[in-house]
Design a protein around this motif. Structure first.
Motif, PDB file in Angstrom:
ATOM      1  N   SER A   1       9.095  -1.617  -4.859  1.00  0.00           N
ATOM      2  CA  SER A   1      10.005  -0.497  -4.801  1.00  0.00           C
ATOM      3  C   SER A   1      11.421  -0.942  -5.046  1.00  0.00           C
ATOM      4  N   ARG A   2      12.230  -0.046  -5.675  1.00  0.00           N
ATOM      5  CA  ARG A   2      13.638  -0.319  -5.854  1.00  0.00           C
ATOM      6  C   ARG A   2      14.442   0.119  -4.628  1.00  0.00           C
ATOM      7  N   ARG A   3      13.786   0.758  -3.671  1.00  0.00           N
ATOM      8  CA  ARG A   3      14.461   1.206  -2.459  1.00  0.00           C
ATOM      9  C   ARG A   3      14.682   0.024  -1.526  1.00  0.00           C
ATOM     10  N   PRO A   4      15.657   0.153  -0.589  1.00  0.00           N
ATOM     11  CA  PRO A   4      15.893  -0.928   0.366  1.00  0.00           C
ATOM     12  C   PRO A   4      14.697  -1.245   1.242  1.00  0.00           C
ATOM     13  N   GLY A   5      13.713  -0.308   1.310  1.00  0.00           N
ATOM     14  CA  GLY A   5      12.547  -0.554   2.143  1.00  0.00           C
ATOM     15  C   GLY A   5      11.764  -1.787   1.748  1.00  0.00           C
ATOM     16  N   ASN A   6      11.876  -2.238   0.501  1.00  0.00           N
ATOM     17  CA  ASN A   6      11.264  -3.498   0.053  1.00  0.00           C
ATOM     18  C   ASN A   6       9.753  -3.498   0.259  1.00  0.00           C
ATOM     19  N   ILE A   7       9.090  -2.469  -0.269  1.00  0.00           N
ATOM     20  CA  ILE A   7       7.630  -2.412  -0.210  1.00  0.00           C
ATOM     21  C   ILE A   7       7.044  -3.413  -1.202  1.00  0.00           C
ATOM     22  N   ALA A   8       6.150  -4.244  -0.713  1.00  0.00           N
ATOM     23  CA  ALA A   8       5.486  -5.214  -1.583  1.00  0.00           C
ATOM     24  C   ALA A   8       3.980  -4.996  -1.642  1.00  0.00           C
ATOM     25  N   ILE A   9       3.411  -4.356  -0.606  1.00  0.00           N
ATOM     26  CA  ILE A   9       1.967  -4.176  -0.515  1.00  0.00           C
ATOM     27  C   ILE A   9       1.655  -2.721  -0.195  1.00  0.00           C
ATOM     28  N   VAL A  10       0.683  -2.161  -0.887  1.00  0.00           N
ATOM     29  CA  VAL A  10       0.153  -0.841  -0.552  1.00  0.00           C
ATOM     30  C   VAL A  10      -1.288  -1.045  -0.095  1.00  0.00           C
TER      31      VAL A  10
END
Length: 297
Positions: free
Chosen positions: A2-11
């Motif tokens: 994600s480009r959001r600050p949440g920094n999602i790396a895994i779904v």
């Protein structure tokens, strides 16, 4: 990712293991790369739960918090519900609150009722409030009618009021028309008032924008014109905007020029910002990682 600050790396996916709906994703959880802790997506949801009908079409999607419970996202609703016609076209989309009742989201409406033609293309969108009464969307229109070519190109969108009469939206436009070339690419967007006369769109200050691909398909040019078809400077200060795209569609370069083709600075509101050209760079995931701003000299 994600480009959001949440920094999602895994779904993480919880899938239906068997039966007619085997393989559908019942629940999704968004996690960080190292600690594998919940992370929010662009809607501020840490996960999603999904329900499907017997034909595998999604009928309900609910936003979840970090503990897996329903939550309201940044658009003002907790869930979205879809309804289909007999051939599988979406004919109704409704946003719901935590209580499962219709609620207006950021768009200003709770439900959009959709009429489609025999090819599945929408021809009329009506905006309704939580009690299924007509309501204006955030652009101030109650419904939009669409007209298509036989090739599936959208050539006209007509904004309407609650009585089905033409209505100017928040940008002062009642009708948007598009023209296409023989490859199906848009070559002109034109704006009209409720009487069908050319008018200036509030955001751009243009009555028409002409689109060209003069060099190759990586480049695109847009030119601004007034209601009489004469070259015009947009509200941002350009007559010609030249853009270069990557093979995957990212905007790599954007530059501004006046009516005689000379480089010019863009404007924002009543001020002048020192920008003639913007160049961007993207990583292999398609995320913008840098941007450089240039003046004329």
């Amino acid at each position: 990712c994600s480009r959001r600050p949440g920094n999602i790396a895994i779904v993480a996916l919880d899938r239906q293991p068997d039966g007619p709906l085997a393989g559908v994703d019942r629940r999704l959880r968004f996690l960080g790369a190292i600690d594998r802790q919940p992370r929010p997506n662009a809607s501020l949801a840490f996960g999603l739960s999904q329900e499907f009908d017997t034909q595998g079409r999604i009928v309900l999607r609910t936003l979840l918090d970090a503990h897996g419970q329903p939550r309201v996202g940044d658009s003002g609703f907790a869930a979205t519900r879809w309804r289909y016609n007999s051939v599988g076209d979406v004919v109704e989309e409704t946003t719901l609150g935590l209580d499962g009742e219709p609620v207006a989201g950021r768009g200003g409406y709770a439900t959009v009722a959709i009429e489609v033609d025999d090819k599945g293309r929408w021809t009329h969108r009506r905006f309704l409030d939580a009690k299924s009464q007509p309501v204006p969307n955030k652009d101030g229109v109650f419904s939009v009618q669409a007209r298509w070519t036989a090739q599936g190109e959208l050539v006209e969108a007509l904004m309407m009021d609650g009585q089905g009469q033409p209505l100017a939206d928040a940008a002062g436009v009642a009708i948007i028309r598009r023209s296409y070339n023989d490859r199906g690419a848009t070559v002109r967007r034109s704006y009209y008032d409720v009487q069908g006369r050319p008018t200036l769109r509030a955001e751009s200050g243009c009555a028409a924008i002409e689109v060209r691909e003069p060099l190759d398909q990586d480049w695109r040019e847009e030119r601004c014109f007034d209601a009489q078809g004469r070259p015009l400077l947009s509200k941002q200060g350009w007559h010609l905007k030249r853009m270069r795209f990557s093979a995957t569609g990212q905007l790599l370069e954007e530059a501004y020029f006046d009516r005689d083709g000379s480089p010019t600075m863009c404007r924002r509101g009543d001020s002048v910002c020192p920008i003639h050209q913007v160049r961007s760079r993207f990583n292999e995931l398609g995320h913008r990682v840098s941007g450089r701003l240039f003046g004329i000299h």
